[in-house]
Enzyme design. Structure first.
Site, PDB file in Angstrom:
ATOM      1  N   TYR A 102     -13.847  17.379  35.228  1.00 42.67           N
ATOM      2  CA  TYR A 102     -13.115  18.606  34.897  1.00 42.67           C
ATOM      3  C   TYR A 102     -13.722  19.193  33.628  1.00 42.67           C
ATOM      4  CZ  TYR A 102      -9.697  21.835  33.121  1.00 42.67           C
ATOM      5  OH  TYR A 102      -9.108  22.976  32.640  1.00 42.67           O
ATOM      6  N   GLU A 190     -12.780  27.958  33.888  1.00 39.74           N
ATOM      7  CA  GLU A 190     -12.559  26.578  34.304  1.00 39.74           C
ATOM      8  C   GLU A 190     -13.472  26.188  35.458  1.00 39.74           C
ATOM      9  OE1 GLU A 190      -8.305  24.593  34.593  1.00 39.74           O
ATOM     10  OE2 GLU A 190      -8.867  25.451  36.515  1.00 39.74           O
TER      11      GLU A 190
END
Ligand code: GDP
Ligand code: MN
Length: 381
Positions: A102, A190
């Site tokens: 992530y 993101e």
């Protein structure tokens, strides 16, 4: 403003962040089949909607053949994900994944700085990781004017990846993501998952960018990425008219000039026990057309039981607003009670115009106006 994954990947590519090559967007199952045939091997078909968790919702499917890609696209194009209809799919070569990380940057409003976050536990909801395994999420604030230093990127990367060579590639993605975030005026950027392929390459498999609406005027290329399918009719009409409109869930429609007064009005509605149905700023120099549009938009919402006009006339002239109001009531045939507080420039002329119309409740002060509209909304509910 949000943009789609395929658009965010275009932005990433432009800023040197590696994304999987060869992906194209399709609006029909037949188009998806053609793209898959061109790619030739196994593909992934991905719903393009402004929502996370597409995988869980059945919006991300692997397909071995073009025929299968057509089938999967057909099913995905019929989905609603978190209430949003899927109108487009991204068809891209399916990749083998060795590891999912992530990587994200969000604006930390409390610190007034962007926070960059990385985790070795990617591909899953990061909120879940933050809750159940907070030690697996590494965070660093940085000053966007100074930029992220290369050593800071390397230190972050090393926390998510023990292999030095791979970590170096991740560090470069971190640096570029920080630059992208600042240069497009994002509020969020993101990559979940950022993947390592079996060959040790690092790629952004998913991409999400939220843009700061107030900076969009500096980015016509990004503004052009706006997808009209994702806006409600009311939002589109409001934007075209130069009104700032945000729909809420209450029963009191609010029409106010100036964002500050609009916020104060909503606070006061809450204070006196009501619930605003919207935020609506008709702006500085108001013309009657804007008021007519405002009434139209507000009366389209079936939850609205009463409407409050709170106008402080400065540049905005009260007689203009009054004329717009009378015209709006006539054109829309609105039957809801309307409370009006009108003070400032040309207030007397405005009052005279309003006196000639029926169904309008004038009020002298803000408190009186809000109390009255809360009462009327309650009576109508
Ligand atoms: P999200 O669910 O909306 O976040 O959509 P993602 O783009 O993150 O996809 C969800 C998951 O699908 C990823 O975490 C991957 O595990 C998987 N996935 C997506 N694309 C591919 C691919 O090309 N190959 C493989 N093997 N898995 C993929
Ligand atoms: Mn994802």
């Amino acid at each position: 403003m949000n943009i789609h994954e395929y658009q965010a990947k275009q932005v990433f590519l432009k800023h040197g962040i590696p994304v999987p090559p060869g992906g194209e967007v399709a609006g029909t199952a037949a188009e998806a089949e053609a793209i898959a045939a061109k790619i030739g091997g196994p593909v992934v078909v991905k719903a393009q909607v402004h929502s996370g968790g597409r995988g869980k919702a059945g919006g991300v499917k692997l397909a071995k053949t073009a025929a299968e890609a057509k089938e999967k696209a057909e099913a995905i194009l019929q989905l609603h994900i978190q209430g949003l209809p899927v109108r487009k799919v991204l068809v891209a070569p399916a990749l083998d994944i060795a590891h999912e990380y992530y990587l994200g940057i969000v604006l930390d409003r409390q610190m007034g700085l962007p926070a960059i976050m990385i985790s070795r536990e990617g591909g899953v909801e990061i909120e879940e990781v933050a809750r159940t395994k907070p030690e697996a999420l590494h965070k660093l604030h940085f000053d966007p004017a100074r930029g992220l230093r290369p050593y800071e990127a390397r230190q972050l990367a090393a926390k998510a990846e023990p292999d030095g060579k791979v970590a170096g590639k991740i560090a470069r993605v971190i640096e570029k993501l920080a630059k992208t975030y600042a240069s497009v005026d994002a509020s969020l950027a993101e990559i979940n998952p950022l993947i390592q392929t079996p060959d040790g390459d690092i790629l952004a498999l998913d991409a999400k960018i939220n843009l700061d609406d107030n900076a969009l005027y500096r980015h016509p290329d990004l503004e052009a990425m706006r997808d009209p399918d994702t806006e409600t009719d009311s939002e589109r009409v409001a934007r075209d008219m130069g009104l700032t409109f945000i729909k809420l869930d209450g029963s009191i429609g609010c029409v106010v000039n100036g964002a500050g007064l609009a916020m104060a009005t909503m606070d006061l509605v809450k204070h006196f026990g009501g619930d605003p149905a919207n935020f609506l700023d008709i702006g500085g120099s108001s013309n009657p057309d804007k008021v007519v549009t405002a009434i139209r938009i507000i009366t389209e919402d079936p939850n609205v039981k009463a409407i409050l006009f709170n106008i402080f006339g400065g540049i905005t002239r009260c007689d203009d607003v009054a004329r717009g109001l009378v015209e709006g009531v006539k054109q829309t045939g609105v039957k809801l009670p309307i409370v009006i507080r009108l003070v400032g420039t040309n207030e007397k002329e405005g009052r005279e115009i309003l006196a000639s119309a029926s169904g309008l409740h004038p009020a002298e002060t803000m408190d009186d106006a809000v109390k009255k509209v809360v009462e009327l909304a309650g009576a109508g509910a």
